[in-house]
Design a protein around this motif. Structure first.
Motif, PDB file in Angstrom:
ATOM      1  N   ALA A 204      -4.277   2.354  -4.965  1.00  0.00           N
ATOM      2  CA  ALA A 204      -3.203   1.623  -4.290  1.00  0.00           C
ATOM      3  C   ALA A 204      -3.767   0.576  -3.328  1.00  0.00           C
ATOM      4  O   ALA A 204      -3.232  -0.535  -3.232  1.00  0.00           O
ATOM      5  CB  ALA A 204      -2.290   2.594  -3.546  1.00  0.00           C
ATOM      6  N   ALA A 205      -4.853   0.912  -2.633  1.00  0.00           N
ATOM      7  CA  ALA A 205      -5.447  -0.043  -1.689  1.00  0.00           C
ATOM      8  C   ALA A 205      -5.979  -1.275  -2.427  1.00  0.00           C
ATOM      9  O   ALA A 205      -5.765  -2.411  -1.989  1.00  0.00           O
ATOM     10  CB  ALA A 205      -6.562   0.631  -0.892  1.00  0.00           C
TER      11      ALA A 205
ATOM     12  N   SER B  92     -10.923   6.828 -12.453  1.00  0.00           N
ATOM     13  CA  SER B  92     -10.032   7.798 -11.816  1.00  0.00           C
ATOM     14  C   SER B  92      -9.311   8.648 -12.845  1.00  0.00           C
ATOM     15  O   SER B  92      -9.106   9.849 -12.634  1.00  0.00           O
ATOM     16  CB  SER B  92      -9.008   7.086 -10.934  1.00  0.00           C
ATOM     17  OG  SER B  92      -9.636   6.500  -9.834  1.00  0.00           O
TER      18      SER B  92
ATOM     19  N   CYS C  11      -4.184  12.575  -4.046  1.00  0.00           N
ATOM     20  CA  CYS C  11      -3.821  11.631  -2.983  1.00  0.00           C
ATOM     21  C   CYS C  11      -4.954  10.655  -2.678  1.00  0.00           C
ATOM     22  O   CYS C  11      -4.716   9.455  -2.487  1.00  0.00           O
ATOM     23  CB  CYS C  11      -3.429  12.380  -1.713  1.00  0.00           C
ATOM     24  SG  CYS C  11      -1.839  13.207  -1.852  1.00  0.00           S
TER      25      CYS C  11
ATOM     26  N   SER D 158      -5.295   8.211  -5.626  1.00  0.00           N
ATOM     27  CA  SER D 158      -4.124   7.330  -5.609  1.00  0.00           C
ATOM     28  C   SER D 158      -4.224   6.318  -4.480  1.00  0.00           C
ATOM     29  O   SER D 158      -3.858   5.147  -4.652  1.00  0.00           O
ATOM     30  CB  SER D 158      -2.848   8.155  -5.451  1.00  0.00           C
ATOM     31  OG  SER D 158      -2.683   9.027  -6.534  1.00  0.00           O
ATOM     32  N   PHE D 159      -4.735   6.746  -3.330  1.00  0.00           N
ATOM     33  CA  PHE D 159      -4.900   5.825  -2.206  1.00  0.00           C
ATOM     34  C   PHE D 159      -5.903   4.736  -2.529  1.00  0.00           C
ATOM     35  O   PHE D 159      -5.678   3.553  -2.222  1.00  0.00           O
ATOM     36  CB  PHE D 159      -5.336   6.587  -0.946  1.00  0.00           C
ATOM     37  CG  PHE D 159      -5.576   5.690   0.227  1.00  0.00           C
ATOM     38  CD1 PHE D 159      -4.509   5.172   0.938  1.00  0.00           C
ATOM     39  CD2 PHE D 159      -6.861   5.343   0.604  1.00  0.00           C
ATOM     40  CE1 PHE D 159      -4.717   4.323   2.011  1.00  0.00           C
ATOM     41  CE2 PHE D 159      -7.079   4.498   1.674  1.00  0.00           C
ATOM     42  CZ  PHE D 159      -6.009   3.989   2.386  1.00  0.00           C
TER      43      PHE D 159
ATOM     44  N   LEU E  60       0.828  -1.208   0.000  1.00  0.00           N
ATOM     45  CA  LEU E  60       0.000   0.000   0.000  1.00  0.00           C
ATOM     46  C   LEU E  60       0.860   1.254   0.000  1.00  0.00           C
ATOM     47  O   LEU E  60       0.650   2.160  -0.825  1.00  0.00           O
ATOM     48  CB  LEU E  60      -0.934   0.006   1.212  1.00  0.00           C
ATOM     49  CG  LEU E  60      -1.822   1.237   1.370  1.00  0.00           C
ATOM     50  CD1 LEU E  60      -2.821   1.316   0.222  1.00  0.00           C
ATOM     51  CD2 LEU E  60      -2.539   1.213   2.702  1.00  0.00           C
ATOM     52  N   VAL E  61       1.832   1.312   0.871  1.00  0.00           N
ATOM     53  CA  VAL E  61       2.695   2.499   0.945  1.00  0.00           C
ATOM     54  C   VAL E  61       3.481   2.677  -0.349  1.00  0.00           C
ATOM     55  O   VAL E  61       3.570   3.779  -0.898  1.00  0.00           O
ATOM     56  CB  VAL E  61       3.634   2.407   2.171  1.00  0.00           C
ATOM     57  CG1 VAL E  61       4.698   3.486   2.124  1.00  0.00           C
ATOM     58  CG2 VAL E  61       2.833   2.506   3.456  1.00  0.00           C
TER      59      VAL E  61
ATOM     60  N   GLN F 229       1.781   6.070  -7.234  1.00  0.00           N
ATOM     61  CA  GLN F 229       0.549   6.550  -7.871  1.00  0.00           C
ATOM     62  C   GLN F 229       0.401   8.066  -7.729  1.00  0.00           C
ATOM     63  O   GLN F 229      -0.061   8.727  -8.653  1.00  0.00           O
ATOM     64  CB  GLN F 229      -0.678   5.864  -7.251  1.00  0.00           C
ATOM     65  CG  GLN F 229      -0.902   4.462  -7.712  1.00  0.00           C
ATOM     66  CD  GLN F 229      -1.425   4.429  -9.130  1.00  0.00           C
ATOM     67  OE1 GLN F 229      -2.367   5.127  -9.485  1.00  0.00           O
ATOM     68  NE2 GLN F 229      -0.815   3.613  -9.951  1.00  0.00           N
ATOM     69  N   VAL F 230       0.789   8.598  -6.586  1.00  0.00           N
ATOM     70  CA  VAL F 230       0.686  10.053  -6.384  1.00  0.00           C
ATOM     71  C   VAL F 230       1.549  10.789  -7.410  1.00  0.00           C
ATOM     72  O   VAL F 230       1.097  11.751  -8.044  1.00  0.00           O
ATOM     73  CB  VAL F 230       1.071  10.451  -4.939  1.00  0.00           C
ATOM     74  CG1 VAL F 230       1.299  11.955  -4.826  1.00  0.00           C
ATOM     75  CG2 VAL F 230      -0.007  10.022  -3.964  1.00  0.00           C
TER      76      VAL F 230
ATOM     77  N   TRP G 232       0.998   3.612  -3.216  1.00  0.00           N
ATOM     78  CA  TRP G 232       0.383   4.926  -3.017  1.00  0.00           C
ATOM     79  C   TRP G 232       1.341   6.030  -3.448  1.00  0.00           C
ATOM     80  O   TRP G 232       0.967   6.952  -4.169  1.00  0.00           O
ATOM     81  CB  TRP G 232      -0.026   5.091  -1.568  1.00  0.00           C
ATOM     82  CG  TRP G 232      -0.873   6.295  -1.275  1.00  0.00           C
ATOM     83  CD1 TRP G 232      -1.494   7.130  -2.179  1.00  0.00           C
ATOM     84  CD2 TRP G 232      -1.207   6.801   0.008  1.00  0.00           C
ATOM     85  NE1 TRP G 232      -2.184   8.112  -1.526  1.00  0.00           N
ATOM     86  CE2 TRP G 232      -2.028   7.936  -0.183  1.00  0.00           C
ATOM     87  CE3 TRP G 232      -0.897   6.416   1.299  1.00  0.00           C
ATOM     88  CZ2 TRP G 232      -2.530   8.674   0.877  1.00  0.00           C
ATOM     89  CZ3 TRP G 232      -1.414   7.147   2.345  1.00  0.00           C
ATOM     90  CH2 TRP G 232      -2.216   8.263   2.132  1.00  0.00           C
ATOM     91  N   GLY G 233       2.569   5.943  -3.021  1.00  0.00           N
ATOM     92  CA  GLY G 233       3.544   6.972  -3.385  1.00  0.00           C
ATOM     93  C   GLY G 233       3.776   7.058  -4.877  1.00  0.00           C
ATOM     94  O   GLY G 233       3.794   8.147  -5.460  1.00  0.00           O
TER      95      GLY G 233
END
Length: 181
Positions: free
Chosen positions: A121-122, A167, A114, A117-118, A64-65, A71-72, A68-69
């Motif tokens: 990512a999730a 998205s 964000c 992206s979250f 996830l971390v 993707q941002v 997420w990064g």
């Protein structure tokens, strides 16, 4: 193709946005690797005797971390590009479309970037965790668990693809119209 090349010729510094996104993503990956290795070394003794459930939770969190990064940074570039093309399409000749689009992406649209992206990512981290659990079940010879996890992986993958598709268009709206995600 002519339209895209015309906008890019008018804004040649768009390449710098790609370069920024690529370098930022590489730095993010490097930081995630260093943090994961450091945490693995530090907590190795505490995690070693635990069940597979604990390792799946840790794997999900790391994925996830990491996702997420990256993707941002990807979506920051995407929103910037959409802003440049939106300003060109609507005829806003304010002298610096790239700078203003990047500024909007980094300020007023950053929360939307964000959040979107979250979400992606999730779902992708969940998909990766299910895939890892399926591989473990396959190695253990548990056919029923493999089938159930394969079906679940397929559903989560489809949901992730649908979320990613919508998205992309939501980011266009964030860039062009200034709406929230």
């Amino acid at each position: 193709v002519q339209t895209v090349s015309q906008v890019i010729v008018q804004n040649p510094m768009m390449v710098c946005v790609s370069l920024f996104g690529s370098i930022s993503s590489c730095l993010w990956v490097a930081m995630c690797i260093v943090a994961s290795v450091g945490a693995g070394v530090h907590y190795h003794g505490q995690v070693e005797g635990r069940s597979k459930d604990t390792s799946y939770v840790v794997y999900f969190a790391v994925c996830l971390v990491f996702l997420w990064g990256t993707q941002v940074f990807y979506n920051l570039c995407h929103v910037t590009y959409c802003g440049v093309f939106g300003r060109w399409y609507h005829g806003y000749d304010d002298g610096a479309p790239l700078r203003k689009s990047f500024s909007v992406a980094c300020t007023t649209s950053f929360g939307s970037i964000c959040l979107g992206s979250f979400l992606i990512a999730a779902v992708r981290a969940l998909e990766a965790t299910i895939r890892a659990a399926r591989r473990d079940a396959q190695q253990d010879g548990n056919a029923v668990c493999c089938v159930v996890l394969l079906l679940l992986e397929c559903v989560v993958s489809c949901l992730g693809d649908i979320l990613a598709y919508f998205s992309e268009w939501a980011y266009v709206q964030c860039a062009v119209r200034g709406v929230d995600f």
